[in-house]
Design a protein around this motif. Structure first.
Motif, PDB file in Angstrom:
ATOM      1  N   GLN A   1      -3.138  37.016 -44.630  1.00 32.74           N
ATOM      2  CA  GLN A   1      -1.984  36.978 -45.533  1.00 32.74           C
ATOM      3  C   GLN A   1      -1.838  38.297 -46.293  1.00 32.74           C
ATOM      4  OE1 GLN A   1       0.406  34.678 -45.744  1.00 32.74           O
ATOM      5  NE2 GLN A   1       1.444  35.966 -47.239  1.00 32.74           N
ATOM      6  N   LEU A   2      -2.946  38.796 -46.820  1.00 31.92           N
ATOM      7  CA  LEU A   2      -2.884  40.069 -47.556  1.00 31.92           C
ATOM      8  C   LEU A   2      -2.463  41.219 -46.646  1.00 31.92           C
ATOM      9  CD1 LEU A   2      -5.996  39.784 -49.888  1.00 31.92           C
ATOM     10  CD2 LEU A   2      -3.582  39.939 -50.584  1.00 31.92           C
ATOM     11  N   THR A   3      -2.888  41.176 -45.395  1.00 30.83           N
ATOM     12  CA  THR A   3      -2.476  42.206 -44.441  1.00 30.83           C
ATOM     13  C   THR A   3      -0.958  42.203 -44.282  1.00 30.83           C
ATOM     14  OG1 THR A   3      -4.571  42.073 -43.267  1.00 30.83           O
ATOM     15  CG2 THR A   3      -2.737  43.020 -42.061  1.00 30.83           C
ATOM     16  N   LYS A   4      -0.378  41.010 -44.140  1.00 30.14           N
ATOM     17  CA  LYS A   4       1.087  40.904 -44.024  1.00 30.14           C
ATOM     18  C   LYS A   4       1.767  41.440 -45.278  1.00 30.14           C
ATOM     19  CE  LYS A   4       1.247  36.937 -40.943  1.00 30.14           C
ATOM     20  NZ  LYS A   4       1.609  35.515 -40.815  1.00 30.14           N
ATOM     21  N   VAL A   5       1.233  41.098 -46.427  1.00 26.47           N
ATOM     22  CA  VAL A   5       1.814  41.571 -47.690  1.00 26.47           C
ATOM     23  C   VAL A   5       1.730  43.097 -47.759  1.00 26.47           C
ATOM     24  CG1 VAL A   5       1.543  41.556 -50.207  1.00 26.47           C
ATOM     25  CG2 VAL A   5       1.380  39.411 -48.923  1.00 26.47           C
ATOM     26  N   PHE A   6       0.561  43.647 -47.436  1.00 26.34           N
ATOM     27  CA  PHE A   6       0.394  45.100 -47.480  1.00 26.34           C
ATOM     28  C   PHE A   6       1.338  45.782 -46.502  1.00 26.34           C
ATOM     29  CE2 PHE A   6      -2.190  48.997 -46.373  1.00 26.34           C
ATOM     30  CZ  PHE A   6      -1.901  49.688 -47.549  1.00 26.34           C
ATOM     31  N   GLU A   7       1.497  45.214 -45.320  1.00 26.12           N
ATOM     32  CA  GLU A   7       2.384  45.810 -44.323  1.00 26.12           C
ATOM     33  C   GLU A   7       3.849  45.746 -44.729  1.00 26.12           C
ATOM     34  OE1 GLU A   7       1.362  44.064 -40.564  1.00 26.12           O
ATOM     35  OE2 GLU A   7      -0.520  45.189 -40.445  1.00 26.12           O
ATOM     36  N   SER A   8       4.182  44.888 -45.681  1.00 22.39           N
ATOM     37  CA  SER A   8       5.571  44.781 -46.120  1.00 22.39           C
ATOM     38  C   SER A   8       5.857  45.588 -47.384  1.00 22.39           C
ATOM     39  CB  SER A   8       5.935  43.310 -46.360  1.00 22.39           C
ATOM     40  OG  SER A   8       5.286  42.813 -47.513  1.00 22.39           O
ATOM     41  N   CYS A   9       4.855  46.297 -47.904  1.00 18.78           N
ATOM     42  CA  CYS A   9       5.071  47.055 -49.134  1.00 18.78           C
ATOM     43  C   CYS A   9       5.890  48.312 -48.859  1.00 18.78           C
ATOM     44  CB  CYS A   9       3.739  47.368 -49.827  1.00 18.78           C
ATOM     45  SG  CYS A   9       2.766  48.686 -49.091  1.00 18.78           S
ATOM     46  N   THR A  10       6.210  49.037 -49.908  1.00 18.00           N
ATOM     47  CA  THR A  10       7.128  50.179 -49.782  1.00 18.00           C
ATOM     48  C   THR A  10       6.463  51.474 -49.308  1.00 18.00           C
ATOM     49  OG1 THR A  10       6.933  50.791 -52.126  1.00 18.00           O
ATOM     50  CG2 THR A  10       8.685  49.224 -51.532  1.00 18.00           C
ATOM     51  N   LEU A  11       5.140  51.520 -49.265  1.00 16.99           N
ATOM     52  CA  LEU A  11       4.485  52.699 -48.675  1.00 16.99           C
ATOM     53  C   LEU A  11       4.866  52.781 -47.209  1.00 16.99           C
ATOM     54  CD1 LEU A  11       0.801  52.684 -49.985  1.00 16.99           C
ATOM     55  CD2 LEU A  11       2.469  54.514 -50.296  1.00 16.99           C
ATOM     56  N   GLU A  12       5.162  53.968 -46.733  1.00 12.15           N
ATOM     57  CA  GLU A  12       5.516  54.108 -45.330  1.00 12.15           C
ATOM     58  C   GLU A  12       4.299  53.790 -44.450  1.00 12.15           C
ATOM     59  OE1 GLU A  12       4.737  58.281 -46.954  1.00 12.15           O
ATOM     60  OE2 GLU A  12       5.956  56.619 -47.602  1.00 12.15           O
ATOM     61  N   PRO A  13       4.535  53.355 -43.204  1.00 11.71           N
ATOM     62  CA  PRO A  13       3.445  52.875 -42.342  1.00 11.71           C
ATOM     63  C   PRO A  13       2.269  53.841 -42.179  1.00 11.71           C
ATOM     64  CG  PRO A  13       5.545  52.276 -41.392  1.00 11.71           C
ATOM     65  CD  PRO A  13       5.848  53.160 -42.577  1.00 11.71           C
ATOM     66  N   VAL A  14       2.521  55.114 -41.956  1.00 11.12           N
ATOM     67  CA  VAL A  14       1.396  56.040 -41.777  1.00 11.12           C
ATOM     68  C   VAL A  14       0.614  56.192 -43.087  1.00 11.12           C
ATOM     69  CG1 VAL A  14       0.705  58.400 -41.156  1.00 11.12           C
ATOM     70  CG2 VAL A  14       2.458  57.232 -39.816  1.00 11.12           C
ATOM     71  N   ALA A  15       1.304  56.195 -44.210  1.00 10.43           N
ATOM     72  CA  ALA A  15       0.612  56.270 -45.500  1.00 10.43           C
ATOM     73  C   ALA A  15      -0.280  55.042 -45.702  1.00 10.43           C
ATOM     74  CB  ALA A  15       1.616  56.397 -46.639  1.00 10.43           C
ATOM     75  N   ARG A  16       0.211  53.870 -45.295  1.00 10.34           N
ATOM     76  CA  ARG A  16      -0.623  52.661 -45.381  1.00 10.34           C
ATOM     77  C   ARG A  16      -1.879  52.828 -44.537  1.00 10.34           C
ATOM     78  NH1 ARG A  16       4.445  49.818 -44.749  1.00 10.34           N
ATOM     79  NH2 ARG A  16       3.847  49.279 -42.617  1.00 10.34           N
ATOM     80  N   GLU A  17      -1.717  53.391 -43.369  1.00 10.32           N
ATOM     81  CA  GLU A  17      -2.873  53.589 -42.491  1.00 10.32           C
ATOM     82  C   GLU A  17      -3.839  54.628 -43.056  1.00 10.32           C
ATOM     83  OE1 GLU A  17      -3.828  51.736 -39.792  1.00 10.32           O
ATOM     84  OE2 GLU A  17      -2.204  50.502 -40.560  1.00 10.32           O
ATOM     85  N   VAL A  18      -3.330  55.583 -43.809  1.00  9.08           N
ATOM     86  CA  VAL A  18      -4.215  56.539 -44.484  1.00  9.08           C
ATOM     87  C   VAL A  18      -5.101  55.786 -45.479  1.00  9.08           C
ATOM     88  CG1 VAL A  18      -4.311  58.494 -46.098  1.00  9.08           C
ATOM     89  CG2 VAL A  18      -2.760  58.565 -44.128  1.00  9.08           C
ATOM     90  N   VAL A  19      -4.517  54.863 -46.215  1.00 10.25           N
ATOM     91  CA  VAL A  19      -5.308  54.042 -47.140  1.00 10.25           C
ATOM     92  C   VAL A  19      -6.372  53.266 -46.365  1.00 10.25           C
ATOM     93  CG1 VAL A  19      -5.261  52.119 -48.789  1.00 10.25           C
ATOM     94  CG2 VAL A  19      -3.423  53.826 -48.813  1.00 10.25           C
ATOM     95  N   VAL A  20      -5.962  52.601 -45.306  1.00  8.40           N
ATOM     96  CA  VAL A  20      -6.894  51.779 -44.521  1.00  8.40           C
ATOM     97  C   VAL A  20      -8.029  52.631 -43.959  1.00  8.40           C
ATOM     98  CG1 VAL A  20      -7.141  50.314 -42.479  1.00  8.40           C
ATOM     99  CG2 VAL A  20      -5.116  50.091 -43.932  1.00  8.40           C
TER     100      VAL A  20
END
Length: 152
Positions: free
Chosen positions: A31-50
């Motif tokens: 569930q948290l993964t889905k929420v994180f993937e729907s946030c306003t950070l662009e996809p590559v930036a999200r992957e930088v966090v991960v």
């Protein structure tokens, strides 16, 4: 487990099956993964966090899985290699995300004004700063659980 299999197209990766020992952990991670993937950070930036969390926490399966995701998103080899080696990124905007993630982790959220301003100066928002915290929380849970169950 059947619910997990249906959400993952019928095939359950070994790492996910191991986490299913605690349905609460697994379901909340998904569930948290889905929420994180729907946030306003662009996809590559999200992957930088991960990837920053995964390399810091020495979670090999996460590094492997998210290397693949970065490739799908069209991230260059230079970005992927630098993230895997915990080195600075040439892309200043993505490097700001990496540095901010590291600062949040190093200070347990007590990020200084200068560090927050540096992050915001790259076009990010206070909302994005909180989304970085969301990503850190989500993937800290995942990386620690993966290491605990020896997921490979």
């Amino acid at each position: 487990m059947e619910r997990v299999a249906s959400t993952m197209g019928g095939k359950v990766p070994d790492a996910v099956a191991r986490l299913a020992e605690s349905p609460e952990l697994l379901n909340n991670f998904l569930q948290l993964t889905k929420v994180f993937e729907s946030c306003t950070l662009e996809p590559v930036a999200r992957e930088v966090v991960v990837m920053t969390v995964a390399t810091r926490n020495d979670c090999h399966i996460c590094v492997t899985m998210h290397t693949g995701k970065l490739r799908q998103l069209g991230a260059g080899t230079d970005v992927i290699t630098a993230l895997r080696k915990e080195q600075p990124l040439d892309d200043e905007r993505l490097e700001a995300v990496r540095q901010f993630t590291l600062e949040v982790l190093a200070t347990n959220g007590g990020v200084g004004d200068d560090e927050l301003k540096a992050f915001l100066a790259h076009g990010y928002t206070e909302r994005n700063a909180l989304e970085v915290v969301l990503g850190i929380g989500t993937y800290t849970m995942s990386t620690l659980a993966n290491r605990l169950v020896r997921a490979t």
